[in-house]
Design a protein around this motif. Structure first.
Motif, mmCIF file in Angstrom:
data_model
loop_
_atom_site.group_PDB
_atom_site.id
_atom_site.type_symbol
_atom_site.label_atom_id
_atom_site.label_comp_id
_atom_site.label_asym_id
_atom_site.label_seq_id
_atom_site.Cartn_x
_atom_site.Cartn_y
_atom_site.Cartn_z
ATOM 1 N N THR A 1 34.661 28.388 -8.395
ATOM 2 C CA THR A 1 33.484 27.954 -7.941
ATOM 3 C C THR A 1 32.825 29.112 -7.366
ATOM 4 O O THR A 1 31.575 29.518 -7.612
ATOM 5 C CB THR A 1 33.541 26.801 -6.980
ATOM 6 O OG1 THR A 1 34.113 25.765 -7.522
ATOM 7 C CG2 THR A 1 32.080 26.311 -6.440
ATOM 8 N N LEU A 2 33.499 29.758 -6.416
ATOM 9 C CA LEU A 2 32.827 31.081 -5.578
ATOM 10 C C LEU A 2 32.596 32.062 -6.763
ATOM 11 O O LEU A 2 31.601 32.823 -6.522
ATOM 12 C CB LEU A 2 33.619 31.562 -4.190
ATOM 13 C CG LEU A 2 34.046 30.259 -3.251
ATOM 14 C CD1 LEU A 2 34.884 30.986 -2.204
ATOM 15 C CD2 LEU A 2 32.747 30.074 -2.680
ATOM 16 N N THR A 3 33.403 32.397 -7.491
ATOM 17 C CA THR A 3 33.377 33.295 -8.714
ATOM 18 C C THR A 3 32.028 33.085 -9.350
ATOM 19 O O THR A 3 31.350 33.926 -9.632
ATOM 20 C CB THR A 3 34.460 33.462 -9.424
ATOM 21 O OG1 THR A 3 35.629 33.730 -8.654
ATOM 22 C CG2 THR A 3 34.253 34.579 -10.543
ATOM 23 N N ILE A 4 31.741 31.855 -9.727
ATOM 24 C CA ILE A 4 30.591 31.439 -10.725
ATOM 25 C C ILE A 4 29.197 31.748 -9.678
ATOM 26 O O ILE A 4 28.447 32.160 -10.068
ATOM 27 C CB ILE A 4 30.692 30.152 -11.192
ATOM 28 C CG1 ILE A 4 31.901 30.150 -12.185
ATOM 29 C CG2 ILE A 4 29.401 29.795 -11.743
ATOM 30 C CD1 ILE A 4 32.155 28.733 -12.799
ATOM 31 N N LEU B 1 24.600 34.669 -8.333
ATOM 32 C CA LEU B 1 23.528 35.090 -7.539
ATOM 33 C C LEU B 1 23.249 36.600 -8.076
ATOM 34 O O LEU B 1 21.822 36.815 -7.680
ATOM 35 C CB LEU B 1 24.066 35.174 -6.129
ATOM 36 C CG LEU B 1 24.532 33.987 -5.371
ATOM 37 C CD1 LEU B 1 25.148 34.273 -4.016
ATOM 38 C CD2 LEU B 1 22.911 33.516 -4.955
ATOM 39 N N VAL B 2 24.027 37.466 -8.840
ATOM 40 C CA VAL B 2 23.450 38.633 -9.197
ATOM 41 C C VAL B 2 22.803 38.601 -10.476
ATOM 42 O O VAL B 2 21.760 39.249 -10.622
ATOM 43 C CB VAL B 2 24.838 39.298 -9.233
ATOM 44 C CG1 VAL B 2 24.650 40.731 -9.880
ATOM 45 C CG2 VAL B 2 25.657 39.622 -8.121
ATOM 46 N N PHE B 3 23.098 37.674 -11.451
ATOM 47 C CA PHE B 3 22.495 37.814 -12.714
ATOM 48 C C PHE B 3 21.665 36.578 -12.874
ATOM 49 O O PHE B 3 21.045 36.608 -14.219
ATOM 50 C CB PHE B 3 23.698 37.669 -13.699
ATOM 51 C CG PHE B 3 24.632 39.070 -13.736
ATOM 52 C CD1 PHE B 3 24.075 40.195 -14.021
ATOM 53 C CD2 PHE B 3 25.793 38.937 -13.072
ATOM 54 C CE1 PHE B 3 25.085 41.386 -14.241
ATOM 55 C CE2 PHE B 3 26.770 40.018 -12.957
ATOM 56 C CZ PHE B 3 26.302 41.171 -13.581
ATOM 57 N N PHE B 4 21.689 35.779 -12.158
ATOM 58 C CA PHE B 4 20.651 34.452 -12.411
ATOM 59 C C PHE B 4 19.605 34.413 -11.453
ATOM 60 O O PHE B 4 18.350 34.178 -11.820
ATOM 61 C CB PHE B 4 21.296 33.110 -12.497
ATOM 62 C CG PHE B 4 20.743 32.171 -12.587
ATOM 63 C CD1 PHE B 4 19.437 31.981 -13.274
ATOM 64 C CD2 PHE B 4 20.863 30.985 -12.303
ATOM 65 C CE1 PHE B 4 18.654 30.909 -13.534
ATOM 66 C CE2 PHE B 4 20.237 29.505 -12.602
ATOM 67 C CZ PHE B 4 18.867 29.829 -12.955
ATOM 68 N N LEU C 1 15.008 30.645 -0.251
ATOM 69 C CA LEU C 1 15.820 30.172 -1.508
ATOM 70 C C LEU C 1 17.281 30.792 -1.500
ATOM 71 O O LEU C 1 18.241 30.062 -1.894
ATOM 72 C CB LEU C 1 15.133 30.407 -2.788
ATOM 73 C CG LEU C 1 13.541 29.744 -2.827
ATOM 74 C CD1 LEU C 1 13.038 30.037 -4.313
ATOM 75 C CD2 LEU C 1 13.986 28.092 -2.722
ATOM 76 N N LEU C 2 17.495 31.985 -0.979
ATOM 77 C CA LEU C 2 18.774 32.590 -0.941
ATOM 78 C C LEU C 2 19.470 31.803 -0.121
ATOM 79 O O LEU C 2 20.619 31.585 -0.349
ATOM 80 C CB LEU C 2 18.752 34.055 -0.607
ATOM 81 C CG LEU C 2 19.867 34.805 -0.644
ATOM 82 C CD1 LEU C 2 20.774 34.765 -2.199
ATOM 83 C CD2 LEU C 2 19.695 36.267 -0.488
ATOM 84 N N VAL D 1 28.254 30.014 -19.050
ATOM 85 C CA VAL D 1 27.727 29.108 -18.197
ATOM 86 C C VAL D 1 26.353 29.624 -17.538
ATOM 87 O O VAL D 1 25.285 28.945 -17.405
ATOM 88 C CB VAL D 1 28.624 28.468 -17.459
ATOM 89 C CG1 VAL D 1 29.769 27.498 -18.102
ATOM 90 C CG2 VAL D 1 29.246 29.322 -16.211
ATOM 91 N N THR D 2 26.550 30.864 -17.286
ATOM 92 C CA THR D 2 25.242 31.602 -16.705
ATOM 93 C C THR D 2 24.253 31.686 -17.564
ATOM 94 O O THR D 2 23.060 31.414 -17.343
ATOM 95 C CB THR D 2 25.624 32.772 -15.985
ATOM 96 O OG1 THR D 2 26.972 32.721 -15.254
ATOM 97 C CG2 THR D 2 24.627 33.674 -15.607
ATOM 98 N N ALA D 3 24.429 32.086 -18.948
ATOM 99 C CA ALA D 3 23.358 31.910 -19.897
ATOM 100 C C ALA D 3 22.710 30.476 -20.079
ATOM 101 O O ALA D 3 21.784 30.460 -20.142
ATOM 102 C CB ALA D 3 24.026 32.737 -21.152
#
Length: 332
Positions: free
Chosen positions: A105-108, A113-116, A250-251, A193-195
């Protein structure tokens, strides 16, 4: 001249020279003044009370060996269930599968946070720079639409496009290439899942930033252009500082949901990539607590999520105050 006359000349109107003292309104006066606003806010307050605050009392089962079948109603079940203290937490924290789910969960969350997280900001800036209102409205409608699709439809779309029998695999086979293993590869599952999340929610997330961009004074852009500032300098010195309070807000809220990355999206693809890659905290609670009816264990996991989220929000908000931003709430 008498002493009293001299005193009046020095201070002809002592009451007028004193600062005005504002009388505090009584409760009845404030209710009479604000009752329309209170009536308008009452349904939302009632909704918040019934669906958010009252269920919070159910966290007590995290400290019980809860059995919903004891007694004639839920209150009897609470009263007759055995109190075991931190037993559920001990079971939870000694389970390696729980820590695997937390790590996934934390990895996703960090990956997204970086790529989405920056993509809705970039999309809002690009849409705001479109001159034609008709083109802007069309593009907004197209990028907003996937938000209203269910995760079943989103995952099905990606399977049809990227799956083993999907469009991309068929085209690669016809061209003589080996198709990519996208939908069933555990090593690239986090990218998948990020895409999917980007395709579904990037356009919807841009709405807030578009509203923030509309609040920036346009005279600042005109003055900067008159002084010779190019597009990139206007972006760096006007646009991004204008968006900074919203970005930080929002962050902080996203960090509060660091242990919540979704349920439907992962449970739909869990069997395809395996538990080690797709097991997040929400799916762990479903399979290890709800399915075997270990209600106390599930409540303990939910309470753990809430405490970690609260700590992250408070820490991020304190960091925002140090940077001079208001954050979620103003510093008293």
């Amino acid at each position: 001249m008498s002493a009293e006359t001299a005193r009046e000349r020095r201070n002809p109107n002592p009451v007028r020279n004193r600062p005005a003292v504002r009388k505090r309104r009584g409760l009845r006066d404030r209710l009479r003044r604000d009752w329309p606003l209170l009536v308008m806010a009452a349904p939302a307050a009632l909704l918040l009370l019934v669906f958010h605050y009252l269920p919070t009392l159910g966290n007590v089962i995290a400290f019980q060996d809860y059995n919903p079948f004891l007694g004639d109603d839920p209150l009897d079940a609470f009263l007759h269930s055995e109190w075991i203290g931190f037993g559920n937490f001990e079971t939870l924290f000694t389970d390696p599968a729980f820590w695997d789910a937390v790590r996934n969960t934390l990895t996703i969350t960090l990956f997204q946070l970086v790529f989405f997280f920056p993509l809705p900001i970039l999309l809002a800036i690009l849409l705001n720079s479109v001159v034609s209102g008709r083109v802007r409205g069309f593009v907004q409608s197209v990028v907003y639409l996937p938000h209203f699709f269910s995760w079943v439809l989103v995952v099905t779309f990606f399977v049809q496009m990227l799956g083993g029998a999907g469009l991309l695999s068929q085209e690669l086979r016809q061209a003589g290439f080996e198709p990519w293993d996208v939908m069933t590869n555990p090593d690239t599952f986090i990218v998948l899942v990020t895409a999917e999340a980007v395709w579904k929610d990037a356009g919807w997330g841009a709405i807030v930033f578009l509203a923030a961009l509309s609040a920036i004074d346009q005279n600042l852009y005109e003055a900067a252009a008159a002084d010779g500032a190019g597009r990139w300098r206007r972006l760096w010195h006007i646009t991004l500082p204008g968006l900074r309070p919203v970005i930080i807000l929002l962050l902080i809220m996203r960090l509060g949901d660091a242990l919540s990355v979704g349920f439907e999206q992962f449970i739909l693809q869990r069997e395809a990539v395996g538990r080690q890659a797709a097991e997040v905290l929400d799916t762990f609670v479903y399979y290890q607590a709800i399915v075997p009816q270990q209600w106390g264990l599930g409540a303990a996991a939910g309470l753990f999520k809430a405490v970690v989220g609260l700590i992250l929000i408070l820490a991020a908000n304190a960091a925002a105050h140090r940077l001079g931003e208001q954050g979620v709430y103003a510093k008293s």
